[in-house]
Design a protein around this motif. Structure first.
Motif, short mmCIF file in Angstrom:
data_model
loop_
_atom_site.label_atom_id
_atom_site.label_comp_id
_atom_site.label_asym_id
_atom_site.label_seq_id
_atom_site.Cartn_x
_atom_site.Cartn_y
_atom_site.Cartn_z
N LEU A 11 0.71 -1.26 0.11
CA LEU A 11 0.05 -0.03 0.17
C LEU A 11 0.67 1.51 0.05
O LEU A 11 0.19 2.51 -0.64
CB LEU A 11 -1.41 0.02 1.06
CG LEU A 11 -1.96 0.89 1.65
CD1 LEU A 11 -2.93 0.66 0.23
CD2 LEU A 11 -2.81 0.88 2.63
N THR A 12 1.85 1.36 0.93
CA THR A 12 2.69 2.57 1.19
C THR A 12 3.48 2.38 -0.14
O THR A 12 3.73 3.38 -0.89
CB THR A 12 3.77 1.92 1.77
OG1 THR A 12 3.19 1.95 3.50
CG2 THR A 12 4.87 3.39 2.00
N THR B 187 2.70 1.91 -3.57
CA THR B 187 1.69 2.11 -4.53
C THR B 187 1.20 3.56 -4.64
O THR B 187 1.76 4.21 -5.26
CB THR B 187 0.22 1.68 -4.63
OG1 THR B 187 0.33 -0.05 -4.64
CG2 THR B 187 -0.34 1.95 -5.54
N GLU B 188 1.18 4.14 -2.98
CA GLU B 188 1.22 5.82 -2.36
C GLU B 188 1.81 6.61 -2.99
O GLU B 188 1.82 7.43 -3.75
CB GLU B 188 0.04 5.69 -1.42
CG GLU B 188 -1.49 5.18 -1.01
CD GLU B 188 -1.73 5.28 0.47
OE1 GLU B 188 -0.59 5.52 1.47
OE2 GLU B 188 -2.99 5.23 0.45
N HIS B 189 2.84 5.52 -2.69
CA HIS B 189 4.17 7.06 -2.68
C HIS B 189 4.87 6.15 -4.80
O HIS B 189 5.95 6.68 -3.78
CB HIS B 189 4.79 7.28 -1.77
CG HIS B 189 4.24 7.42 -0.74
ND1 HIS B 189 3.69 6.76 0.04
CD2 HIS B 189 4.16 8.53 0.40
CE1 HIS B 189 2.67 7.26 1.59
NE2 HIS B 189 2.98 8.62 1.31
N ARG C 258 -8.49 2.03 6.26
CA ARG C 258 -7.79 0.93 6.25
C ARG C 258 -8.32 0.76 7.59
O ARG C 258 -8.44 1.33 8.25
CB ARG C 258 -6.19 2.29 6.24
CG ARG C 258 -5.42 2.20 4.72
CD ARG C 258 -4.19 2.81 5.34
NE ARG C 258 -4.18 3.59 4.03
CZ ARG C 258 -3.08 4.57 4.21
NH1 ARG C 258 -1.81 4.64 4.92
NH2 ARG C 258 -2.73 4.63 2.85
N ALA D 139 -9.05 -0.35 0.76
CA ALA D 139 -7.79 0.97 0.72
C ALA D 139 -7.18 0.41 -0.32
O ALA D 139 -6.39 1.02 -1.21
CB ALA D 139 -7.31 0.61 1.83
N GLN E 231 -8.97 1.13 -3.78
CA GLN E 231 -9.50 3.01 -3.78
C GLN E 231 -7.58 3.12 -4.34
O GLN E 231 -7.23 4.20 -4.84
CB GLN E 231 -9.08 3.41 -2.66
CG GLN E 231 -9.65 4.83 -2.91
CD GLN E 231 -10.16 5.54 -1.95
OE1 GLN E 231 -9.27 5.17 -0.75
NE2 GLN E 231 -11.49 6.07 -1.99
N THR E 232 -6.37 2.95 -3.74
CA THR E 232 -5.18 3.36 -3.60
C THR E 232 -4.77 3.35 -5.51
O THR E 232 -4.23 3.82 -6.37
CB THR E 232 -3.82 2.91 -2.89
OG1 THR E 232 -4.71 2.86 -2.13
CG2 THR E 232 -2.76 3.36 -2.97
N ALA F 266 -6.33 4.65 -8.32
CA ALA F 266 -6.36 6.38 -7.63
C ALA F 266 -5.02 6.62 -8.53
O ALA F 266 -4.55 7.77 -9.40
CB ALA F 266 -5.99 6.57 -6.63
N ALA F 267 -3.66 5.45 -8.67
CA ALA F 267 -2.67 5.54 -9.28
C ALA F 267 -2.97 5.23 -10.93
O ALA F 267 -1.78 6.17 -11.49
CB ALA F 267 -1.92 4.69 -9.36
#
Length: 468
Positions: A309-310, A312-314, A417, A436, A439-440, A443-444
């Motif tokens: 998750l981290t 993918t988000e960053h 989350r 979560a 959704q991530t 968004a990507a």
């Protein structure tokens, strides 16, 4: 080696804004005052010089008329009286008169200019001569006057310019004093005015300095700032709002992850502690080790999911996307979950074709989370359907089930989350991160995910991917 050239404006750039504004204002004021003063002085000098020249021309004309008049009479007493009257009327005027045979006939006491300075010309020229001893300037001219046949007079005339020079010198000194005082005054005024003008900026700084992690809810844009700072204050408030949301999310996330990790860790510690209290047989050791393995697996899965998750988000680099066959991706999901669906006696129905532009690994993970959730909450005999549709500019993928649905009060939180809508029915494999993830991932891809549900009838999740 070459040394880095020094920045001529380095000192000024490190000064405060107040100092910069004061210096700029003082320089501009000085330039304006100097230009104005120079213009006034030049105008005054030109005017005085022009008036002196005009007065000298008029005096020379008067002398010409006087010599012509005096030459008629031979009465020396009358000549002396009339001449003294004529010359004394112009105290700055010096006159030297030569008779026809070039003999000095008369000279005024203030006529100290050598004869060789004067030169005859027709018409007469008006020049300027400076006495090398006294440094006094004079206007000079020389002309001939014919009063009778065979009788010619030569007149040398001078005009003292020292009163004008003294006046200009005094004016220059006064102007320099006033200019210096004006510059100092402008610096003082500019320092005060710039300081007063920057007071709101100092207030902004003070307000910002008072904000800490414990006071992220404070806002500075509500105060009556000047127009130039209102936009800055609003932008800062928007940044504070984003920071507050991120800080709140981070705090909640830290609390949630600590809570999620505490249970498996406590279970492993309890199992190990019980096992170490006394000797046990092989079966009990095996059972305890299986418990520890189960909890460790859950903990490992939780950590792996959090890392995914981290990342993918960053994500720093752009996604590696390709055209993925929707039919193949649906078949991939079917192959993975067919056995579980048959075990639960749930039908998997596929209806999709065409392509979607996406990262294949992330697309598969998003679909796997949605289908896995659907299997978890769809009762025996239920139906799960994967479908796709090509819209204008988008590719729509839906995952529908005939499960129990989601109650309305859960809907705002289902993508949060660690949130579980039904804690009682949650098993150990459910970490509360599946939605979560979805959704991530969307968004990507620049897309979105939405949910449509009805309690007792089922739920439909919709993925919208940007089309080609």
């Amino acid at each position: 080696m070459f040394s880095k050239p020094k920045n001529k404006f380095g000192v000024l750039r490190t000064c405060s804004l107040q100092a910069r504004l004061a210096v700029a204002f003082a320089v501009i004021t000085t330039l304006i005052v100097c230009a104005t003063s120079f213009s006034i002085y030049s105008g005054l000098k030109t005017q005085l010089r022009t008036e002196d020249k005009q007065e000298f021309i008029e005096a020379a004309t008067f002398i010409r008329d006087a010599v012509e008049t005096l030459s008629i009479t031979t009465d020396s007493k009358s000549w002396q009286l009339i001449w003294e009257y004529a010359v004394n009327a112009h105290g700055r005027l010096g006159v030297r008169v030569f008779s026809t045979n070039n003999e000095l006939y008369l000279s005024t006491p203030n006529m100290n200019i050598p004869s060789e300075v004067f030169s005859l010309s027709n018409p007469p020229k008006y020049g300027v001569w400076t006495d090398p001893k006294s440094n006094i300037e004079y206007r000079t001219t020389s002309f001939l006057i014919s009063t009778a046949p065979g009788q010619t007079w030569r007149v040398d005339a001078s005009y003292d310019l020292s009163p004008t020079s003294e006046l200009l010198s005094t004016y220059r000194w006064n102007l320099m004093i006033l200019l210096l005082a004006g510059i100092l005054l402008s610096v003082a005024i500019s320092w005060f005015v710039s300081g007063y003008g920057l007071r709101p900026l100092r207030h902004v700084t003070t307000s910002i300095q008072g904000i800490s992690s414990e006071h992220l809810s404070e806002r500075i844009g509500e105060q009556p700032w000047p127009e130039e700072l209102a936009g800055l204050a609003k932008s800062f408030d928007a940044m504070l709002e984003r920071l507050e949301e991120a800080f709140t999310e981070l705090s909640q996330f830290s609390a949630d992850i600590a809570h999620e990790m505490r249970t498996p860790v406590n279970n492993m510690l309890s199992a190990a502690s019980v096992m170490l209290n006394r000797n046990r047989d092989v079966a009990e050791y095996k059972q305890t080790l299986e418990t520890i393995e189960l909890e460790a697996t859950h903990l490992s899965r939780l950590i792996e999911n959090m890392l995914f998750l981290t990342r993918t988000e960053h994500m720093q680099a752009p996604l590696s996307i390709e055209e993925c066959s929707i039919q193949e991706e649906f078949q991939f999901q079917y192959a993975l979950l067919e056995a579980l669906a048959e075990e639960k006696q749930v039908e998997l129905r596929l209806q999709g074709e065409g392509v979607v532009t996406a990262n294949k690994d992330l697309l598969r993970r998003a679909l796997l989370n949605l289908v896995g959730n659907a299997l978890r909450f769809t009762p025996t005999g239920g139906l799960i359907q994967l479908a796709s549709e090509h819209l204008d500019g988008f590719v729509k993928i839906t995952v529908s089930d005939t499960g129990s649905g989601i109650e309305a009060h859960h809907l705002p939180h289902i993508f949060t989350r660690f949130y579980r809508a039904d804690i009682a029915r949650a098993d150990r494999s459910n970490t509360g991160l599946g939605l979560a993830f979805v959704q991530t991932i969307m968004a990507a891809h620049g897309g979105s995910v939405s949910v449509d549900t009805e309690v007792g009838k089922g739920t439909t999740f919709t993925l919208l991917f940007p089309g080609n």
